[in-house]
Design an enzyme around this catalytic site. Structure first.
Site, PDB file in Angstrom:
ATOM      1  N   ASN A 254      57.451  20.241  28.613  1.00  0.00           N
ATOM      2  CA  ASN A 254      57.252  21.538  29.260  1.00  0.00           C
ATOM      3  C   ASN A 254      57.532  21.433  30.755  1.00  0.00           C
ATOM      4  O   ASN A 254      57.410  20.363  31.344  1.00  0.00           O
ATOM      5  CB  ASN A 254      55.836  22.076  28.985  1.00  0.00           C
ATOM      6  CG  ASN A 254      54.788  21.486  29.909  1.00  0.00           C
ATOM      7  OD1 ASN A 254      54.790  21.745  31.108  1.00  0.00           O
ATOM      8  ND2 ASN A 254      53.887  20.670  29.351  1.00  0.00           N
TER       9      ASN A 254
ATOM     10  N   THR B  85      45.898  33.241  29.981  1.00  0.00           N
ATOM     11  CA  THR B  85      44.434  33.425  30.042  1.00  0.00           C
ATOM     12  C   THR B  85      43.770  32.402  30.972  1.00  0.00           C
ATOM     13  O   THR B  85      42.819  31.727  30.570  1.00  0.00           O
ATOM     14  CB  THR B  85      43.805  33.309  28.632  1.00  0.00           C
ATOM     15  OG1 THR B  85      44.048  31.972  28.133  1.00  0.00           O
ATOM     16  CG2 THR B  85      44.362  34.319  27.660  1.00  0.00           C
TER      17      THR B  85
ATOM     18  N   HIS C 134      45.358  14.305  21.714  1.00  0.00           N
ATOM     19  CA  HIS C 134      46.099  15.376  21.048  1.00  0.00           C
ATOM     20  C   HIS C 134      46.770  14.917  19.769  1.00  0.00           C
ATOM     21  O   HIS C 134      46.922  13.720  19.516  1.00  0.00           O
ATOM     22  CB  HIS C 134      47.073  16.076  21.992  1.00  0.00           C
ATOM     23  CG  HIS C 134      48.308  15.334  22.404  1.00  0.00           C
ATOM     24  ND1 HIS C 134      49.546  15.641  21.914  1.00  0.00           N
ATOM     25  CD2 HIS C 134      48.497  14.347  23.310  1.00  0.00           C
ATOM     26  CE1 HIS C 134      50.455  14.864  22.519  1.00  0.00           C
ATOM     27  NE2 HIS C 134      49.850  14.078  23.353  1.00  0.00           N
TER      28      HIS C 134
ATOM     29  N   ASP D 214      53.742   9.013  21.004  1.00  0.00           N
ATOM     30  CA  ASP D 214      53.040  10.111  21.678  1.00  0.00           C
ATOM     31  C   ASP D 214      52.909  11.281  20.734  1.00  0.00           C
ATOM     32  O   ASP D 214      53.904  11.967  20.476  1.00  0.00           O
ATOM     33  CB  ASP D 214      53.827  10.502  22.932  1.00  0.00           C
ATOM     34  CG  ASP D 214      53.198  11.638  23.709  1.00  0.00           C
ATOM     35  OD1 ASP D 214      52.102  12.090  23.360  1.00  0.00           O
ATOM     36  OD2 ASP D 214      53.829  12.079  24.692  1.00  0.00           O
TER      37      ASP D 214
ATOM     38  N   GLU E 274      48.963  19.954  23.443  1.00  0.00           N
ATOM     39  CA  GLU E 274      48.942  19.217  24.702  1.00  0.00           C
ATOM     40  C   GLU E 274      50.301  19.262  25.355  1.00  0.00           C
ATOM     41  O   GLU E 274      50.440  19.377  26.576  1.00  0.00           O
ATOM     42  CB  GLU E 274      48.532  17.751  24.434  1.00  0.00           C
ATOM     43  CG  GLU E 274      48.259  16.918  25.683  1.00  0.00           C
ATOM     44  CD  GLU E 274      49.468  16.103  26.170  1.00  0.00           C
ATOM     45  OE1 GLU E 274      49.302  15.348  27.144  1.00  0.00           O
ATOM     46  OE2 GLU E 274      50.577  16.216  25.591  1.00  0.00           O
ATOM     47  N   GLU E 275      51.337  19.173  24.526  1.00  0.00           N
ATOM     48  CA  GLU E 275      52.703  19.112  25.066  1.00  0.00           C
ATOM     49  C   GLU E 275      53.119  20.405  25.757  1.00  0.00           C
ATOM     50  O   GLU E 275      54.100  20.443  26.479  1.00  0.00           O
ATOM     51  CB  GLU E 275      53.695  18.759  23.950  1.00  0.00           C
ATOM     52  CG  GLU E 275      53.456  17.397  23.306  1.00  0.00           C
ATOM     53  CD  GLU E 275      53.665  16.214  24.261  1.00  0.00           C
ATOM     54  OE1 GLU E 275      53.933  16.430  25.457  1.00  0.00           O
ATOM     55  OE2 GLU E 275      53.534  15.063  23.791  1.00  0.00           O
TER      56      GLU E 275
ATOM     57  N   ARG F 220      40.778   6.538  30.536  1.00  0.00           N
ATOM     58  CA  ARG F 220      41.780   6.383  29.484  1.00  0.00           C
ATOM     59  C   ARG F 220      42.189   4.918  29.454  1.00  0.00           C
ATOM     60  O   ARG F 220      42.122   4.215  30.462  1.00  0.00           O
ATOM     61  CB  ARG F 220      42.980   7.279  29.735  1.00  0.00           C
ATOM     62  CG  ARG F 220      43.703   6.977  31.024  1.00  0.00           C
ATOM     63  CD  ARG F 220      44.695   8.035  31.476  1.00  0.00           C
ATOM     64  NE  ARG F 220      45.624   8.469  30.454  1.00  0.00           N
ATOM     65  CZ  ARG F 220      46.771   9.107  30.702  1.00  0.00           C
ATOM     66  NH1 ARG F 220      47.143   9.369  31.951  1.00  0.00           N
ATOM     67  NH2 ARG F 220      47.555   9.491  29.730  1.00  0.00           N
ATOM     68  N   ALA F 221      42.622   4.462  28.290  1.00  0.00           N
ATOM     69  CA  ALA F 221      43.060   3.076  28.146  1.00  0.00           C
ATOM     70  C   ALA F 221      44.208   3.042  27.151  1.00  0.00           C
ATOM     71  O   ALA F 221      44.211   3.793  26.176  1.00  0.00           O
ATOM     72  CB  ALA F 221      41.909   2.209  27.631  1.00  0.00           C
TER      73      ALA F 221
ATOM     74  N   SER G 208      39.680  13.422  63.501  1.00  0.00           N
ATOM     75  CA  SER G 208      38.863  12.229  63.329  1.00  0.00           C
ATOM     76  C   SER G 208      38.364  12.128  61.895  1.00  0.00           C
ATOM     77  O   SER G 208      38.026  13.140  61.279  1.00  0.00           O
ATOM     78  CB  SER G 208      37.673  12.280  64.293  1.00  0.00           C
ATOM     79  OG  SER G 208      36.662  11.417  63.827  1.00  0.00           O
TER      80      SER G 208
ATOM     81  N   ASP H 231      20.033  11.769  34.182  1.00  0.00           N
ATOM     82  CA  ASP H 231      20.586  13.011  34.718  1.00  0.00           C
ATOM     83  C   ASP H 231      21.249  12.760  36.068  1.00  0.00           C
ATOM     84  O   ASP H 231      22.340  13.262  36.347  1.00  0.00           O
ATOM     85  CB  ASP H 231      19.493  14.073  34.863  1.00  0.00           C
ATOM     86  CG  ASP H 231      19.184  14.777  33.548  1.00  0.00           C
ATOM     87  OD1 ASP H 231      19.833  14.455  32.528  1.00  0.00           O
ATOM     88  OD2 ASP H 231      18.308  15.654  33.533  1.00  0.00           O
TER      89      ASP H 231
ATOM     90  N   HIS I 279      38.250  18.745  41.799  1.00  0.00           N
ATOM     91  CA  HIS I 279      37.642  17.449  42.114  1.00  0.00           C
ATOM     92  C   HIS I 279      38.119  17.023  43.498  1.00  0.00           C
ATOM     93  O   HIS I 279      39.312  16.875  43.724  1.00  0.00           O
ATOM     94  CB  HIS I 279      38.059  16.434  41.049  1.00  0.00           C
ATOM     95  CG  HIS I 279      37.140  15.250  40.930  1.00  0.00           C
ATOM     96  ND1 HIS I 279      36.866  14.412  41.984  1.00  0.00           N
ATOM     97  CD2 HIS I 279      36.426  14.765  39.872  1.00  0.00           C
ATOM     98  CE1 HIS I 279      36.031  13.458  41.573  1.00  0.00           C
ATOM     99  NE2 HIS I 279      35.742  13.658  40.293  1.00  0.00           N
TER     100      HIS I 279
ATOM    101  N   LYS J 222      52.394  15.829  39.458  1.00  0.00           N
ATOM    102  CA  LYS J 222      51.228  15.957  38.592  1.00  0.00           C
ATOM    103  C   LYS J 222      50.777  14.637  37.981  1.00  0.00           C
ATOM    104  O   LYS J 222      49.609  14.477  37.636  1.00  0.00           O
ATOM    105  CB  LYS J 222      51.540  16.951  37.463  1.00  0.00           C
ATOM    106  CG  LYS J 222      50.312  17.316  36.641  1.00  0.00           C
ATOM    107  CD  LYS J 222      50.588  18.408  35.628  1.00  0.00           C
ATOM    108  CE  LYS J 222      51.079  17.836  34.327  1.00  0.00           C
ATOM    109  NZ  LYS J 222      50.937  18.803  33.209  1.00  0.00           N
TER     110      LYS J 222
END
Lengths: 685, 685
Positions: free
Chosen positions: A193, A205, A312, A322, A359-360, A469-470, A563, A601, A624, A634
């Site tokens: 994509n 959406t 996925h 993949d 996912e793709e 992830r691994a 600074s 927590d 984040h 990306k």
């Protein structure tokens, strides 16, 4: 977890193409649901969404032509990849295309722009003085996410973009093309994509799950959809487009490995001056039903704490690597968790297994589910472990994860056996350490930052859930090609794994042990195995490294009074708070369930504390403050991405004062966020 | 809690003006800190921020003139209010002004625009065909928040705005002006800020606490600062501006109670045609240090659960009613909590007491602290009880709160004695019920929705913390004036409370018992006293009422296929989930601390589930999908404010299709949010 079982799972789920939104991908979903129930999960459900997907038009194929001055096609790119042996009778193999390309038949002169990176376009425009307005650009795949190339081409004014796989980037030395080896044949091309979603999920959406009642934007207002035609080709076709190009000879780092001169253009050399290129793109966007499969093991003591293993299921064609190498690993993890359940085990916390769809097409299935369950996840999710492709090379382990998981990954890999021949009795940790030490920095196996490009994105970068992830990987130092050669081609078959990548399936078993072990320990440890001191160490390194980046502009730093003191002071504050919390944990009364919960927590919510609800500039779903991809690629995770992007923009700004003001603003946001995170580590009242 | 103690607290903290940012307000903060420590809190700290405040220029007073054609001032408004008896020697009484007004000396013709509401400007422009571009508008105070009037005037193109207190809106029948009664003297005027912050807090640091390292926007980029001069006047001055106005005679509902004809203008009648009005505004914006005082009682079992009682300390002048009647109540609550602590009591959860600064300048102190502690609050805050003015009338109780607190408020007020003479043995509940029944809807005392205009805003509307407020109020049916007559004038003294509003201080005692009782029960009940069924009932009512509003446009509803079905279906879903949770609570094993905590987490996080991280359209800090002020009046809480505003905009839209699309989008967001909230109520795995 058994290598032979993983082999059979992989074989079973790679027999037929199962593109997102197709009948076959639904069949596999149903089969997974059925088998997960048989394995013994407490519940398994199919969760549908109706999202924007993109398919080639079956009656009007996509291709690129060289046309003469009368408009006659004198060369056309191929309409499909040569089908590998044994798969000749398979239907529904989607030809290479760029999903979500705009439709259109632009004609024009070609301009070659290397990898199509921001810096490549800068060099083209500023040093080579070439304007691509109204041109068709051709770029090689690799280095950055293809969607970023397309965005750069659009911003530069191109009316179309062609991407090709250059052997310099998709060919391993001394390896045969598939089926005799694992290299990409000249007729193979990389699907994918070309969106710029920045974490939005379904383009129509953004922010909300794509359910029946959900308001959908029009295609014009959809997020991240390119406005120009885009198409991918293999290197056989690329040679034909490139070989007669005219214009400047580029610098050496713009040259690939094809037997052409890689001239920049615009257009062809004198002899072919009258020829143009025409793209013929008829790809359709279509709202289509997709299905996630969600399985659960209810936690015995804390059912409201979630540990998620998700990967996925949808593939461009067979998905041999993949994603099915990853899906087979998840399948085996579920099977073995079921075995444990049948023996009376039940984890302290709830485990959620997810087989994501689409996912793709922009991480859509995982993002819609995250949007659907956003409140629950924000309040209850402990960690998300990603399970995309489990192998991309034959060399050693590769781990990208949040700093608080480093220690757990090290501890765990010391318990796992190396899958490499001749390493009997050697741990995965040792095998990995030997092959990929954290050079110049510390004596431990390298762990990298999470970027994006797979389903952890919404969980980590939008919601602030600790993630990792691994997979098994190549030797980065000697194997320079991007991802792996047959990536997103029809040649990603079961056989490529069985013959070349992992004949014994022990590498996949090791990956299963890492992913499954993480889930097991996160779900079942009384105290969450999250290391706050490691987060402090990493923050300090990131602060140092972003400071170094800024110090490439010493005069401006002085002139605009930039600074980083506030950031370092925040990191110091965080470090002290982390140390104190760590000490508290040592003396915790583990018999007091409320005390344990309160501490857990604090550990769980640490990652959440790095989320800025306002998002990064212009990217409301990348929230984040410590980790996100830069706006220019990306795939690569940057630390302090807000500051990073602000510094990047300085080279491109007409108003340096304003650009430096933005740097200062981003430093202030980073300092605040680290301070706020430190507060969550201090005793609660 | 003792009436006499409350009287003495009030007396002590109303002797001197204590505007935010002044020395005296710091003195009071220090005194409060000292006394809270003496009362026995575990900790009390001063928390400073450096925020944008606004003060009149001491050497150039603000006033409004009528000028002749030579520019000579033929009339000037007064520079100050007549000082009440006994306060003649007090210094630092700030004259009436509009905080954050732009500087400037615009001259022009006056146009009278009633209350300056959106609908008033519509009527002016559409029915009366009057364009205010380049004019100075004069509006009466009342009905909506003054900042909304200023915004409307700016949008309409006015170059200045004058606001006056009309006796129709600030004068009670048969009551003398202060000091002989509690009406507003003709020389009194209402101070107040004229920002449009929409929850941003300090205008220069939206989203982040205003600390030393925090990046500050320039004044130009500050949030919500008006771009035109604004000034408030009393009705003596207003008569002089209005009496010679020409132009149309307005409809009756535009006429106040002054002895003038309330003509619309523009400008004066023929005899005075050559006269104009000039505003002389020299008010300065200034970054200034403010101080919150934060006191804590550490929770015995769940120190990481916070119950907050917060109210502001800063006052326009003495703050006899606003806010010190509330601050005195908080002070008495702290004193009595200290007594309990000294007897060995300690609440299950942590209690936080806050004395906010700079509320009058845009809820700044409370918002900065919410920003500073945003992660902790999001994860840990159980409820926020607001403590602004404790009395605004002499009639009965007034409560605005989130639906989940209704039941607790009813249960609690049944335990409290009515403060009214002749009601010995009657509960506050009965007294209140008798005076203000929830007409046409249910047989219970009326409880209203929270709007904004006080310090709960950031906690409730931005962060989604269950919130409520309680005070003593007037009889809405017979007393039509806005707030109370002397609101924000120099006449808000200790004496006005002691002589008129609450001579026995029993009404303030009752309010203290309500506010303090809520805090006590929220902090100390094993199971949180939050009623999810009541939230379900309220959601149903709100859905019905917003549907009715939409059905004023039956043709368009049909044409654009607007349906509320998804919202009702979500409400149904929520209702079932709430009922199920409520049942689970009945059979909960209360001896299992983890089970109790899990249930309490579900209850606590319910309010959080209504937060949309994307915010309402154009208002990133108003994020509560169920409750927020409309964009047209900050004071009034609307349910489903996104839908409400979208429906409001229909009358004003040049593109009805687009406007109805927005209605549909907002319905979809509301339905999603209610569904997501329902999910948080279902069993966790």
């Amino acid at each position: 977890m058994q290598p032979d079982q993983i082999r059979e799972h992989l074989r079973k789920f790679t027999q037929l193409p199962h593109l997102a939104g197709t009948e076959q991908n639904l069949r596999y979903a149903e089969q997974i649901k059925k088998e997960w129930m048989e394995f013994g999960l407490d519940s398994v459900e199919m969760v549908p969404y109706d999202v924007l997907l993109s398919y080639p038009n079956k009656s009007e194929p996509n291709y690129i032509s060289i046309i003469d001055q009368l408009g006659n096609e004198v060369f056309n790119t191929s309409l499909a990849e040569p089908v590998p042996e044994g798969y000749e009778n398979v239907s529904n193999i989607v030809p290479p295309y760029s999903a979500f390309s705009a439709k259109g038949q632009p004609e024009g002169d070609l301009v070659y722009v290397n990898y199509g990176r921001t810096e490549d376009f800068f060099q083209l425009q500023r040093e080579m003085n070439i304007n691509v307005t109204g041109k068709i650009v051709i770029v090689r795949y690799g280095k950055i996410f293809r969607g970023n190339k397309v965005k750069n081409a659009m911003l530069a004014g191109a009316k179309g973009i062609i991407m090709f796989s250059d052997p310099a980037d998709y060919w391993a030395a001394d390896v045969q093309p598939y089926p005799d080896g694992w290299n990409l044949p000249g007729g193979g091309a990389q699907r994918g994509n070309v969106l710029n979603l920045n974490g939005a999920g379904d383009p129509l959406t953004p922010g909300y799950p794509a359910k029946d009642y959900t308001y959908r934007f029009s295609l014009e207002d959809g997020v991240g959809l390119p406005k120009i035609p885009v198409h991918p080709i293999g290197f056989h076709d690329a040679v034909n487009l490139l070989k007669n190009m005219g214009g400047q000879i580029p610098p050496n780092n713009w040259k690939g490995a094809l037997n052409v001169s890689y001239r920049i253009g615009p257009g062809f050399t004198d002899d072919f001056k009258s020829q143009k290129v025409r793209m013929n793109i008829h790809t359709d966007n279509q709202v289509t039903r997709i299905y996630n499969v969600i399985g659960r093991i209810r936690g015995a003591l804390e059912p409201d704490r979630y540990v998620i293993l998700g990967g996925h299921r949808d593939a461009w064609v067979f998905g041999g690597i993949d994603p099915m190498s990853g899906a087979a690993v998840v399948h085996e993890t579920v099977r073995s968790a079921g075995k444990l359940l049948s023996k009376g085990w039940r984890p302290r916390r709830t485990i959620i297994f997810a087989s994501w769809d689409a996912e793709e097409f922009g991480l859509v299935g995982s993002t819609e589910w995250a949007e659907d369950n956003t409140k629950l996840l924000q309040e209850r999710a402990v960690a998300y472990i990603n399970a995309d492709s489990a192998i991309e090379g034959m060399y050693t382990l590769r781990v990208d994860c949040t700093p608080s998981l480093h220690t757990l990954v090290y501890d765990l890999t010391k318990q796992i056996a190396s899958p490499e021949d001749g390493e009997e009795g050697v741990s995965l940790y040792e095998s990995w350490h030997k092959r990929d030490n954290w050079t110049n920095d510390r004596d431990a196996p390298r762990i990298s930052k999470l970027g994006s490009g797979s389903d952890f994105e919404a969980y980590f970068i939008r919601l602030g859930i600790a993630a990792g992830r691994a997979r098994y990987t190549k030797n980065k130092k000697t194997e320079r090609y991007s991802s792996y050669p047959v990536y997103h081609s029809v040649y990603e078959t079961f056989e490529i794994v069985e013959k070349f990548y992992d004949p014994s399936f022990k590498r996949l078993q090791a990956v299963a042990q890492v992913r499954g072990g993480l889930i097991f320990l996160l779900a079942d440890s009384q105290l969450l195995p999250l290391d706050v001191n490691q987060y402090a160490d990493s923050l300090r390194k990131y602060a140092q490294s972003i400071t170094q980046l800024a110090q490439k502009h010493p005069e401006e730093m002085k002139m605009y009074e930039v600074s980083f003191d506030s950031l370092f002071s925040a990191v110091e504050n965080f470090t002290v708070a982390a140390r104190d919390l760590h000490e508290c944990l040592q003396t915790l009364d583990r018999a007091d369930p409320l005390q344990v919960r309160i501490m857990n927590d604090q550990l769980m919510y640490l990652e959440r504390a790095f989320i800025d609800p306002l998002g990064l500039p212009g990217r409301p779903f990348y929230r984040h403050v410590i980790f996100a991809p830069s706006s220019h690629n990306k795939y690569a995770g940057e630390s302090f991405p807000g500051i990073y992007d602000a510094l990047f923009d300085i080279q491109n700004s007409a108003d340096p004062e304003k650009a430096w003001e933005e740097v200062k603003r981003q430093i202030s946001i980073a300092a605040f966020t680290v301070h706020a995170a430190a507060m969550t580590l201090t005793p609660p009242a």
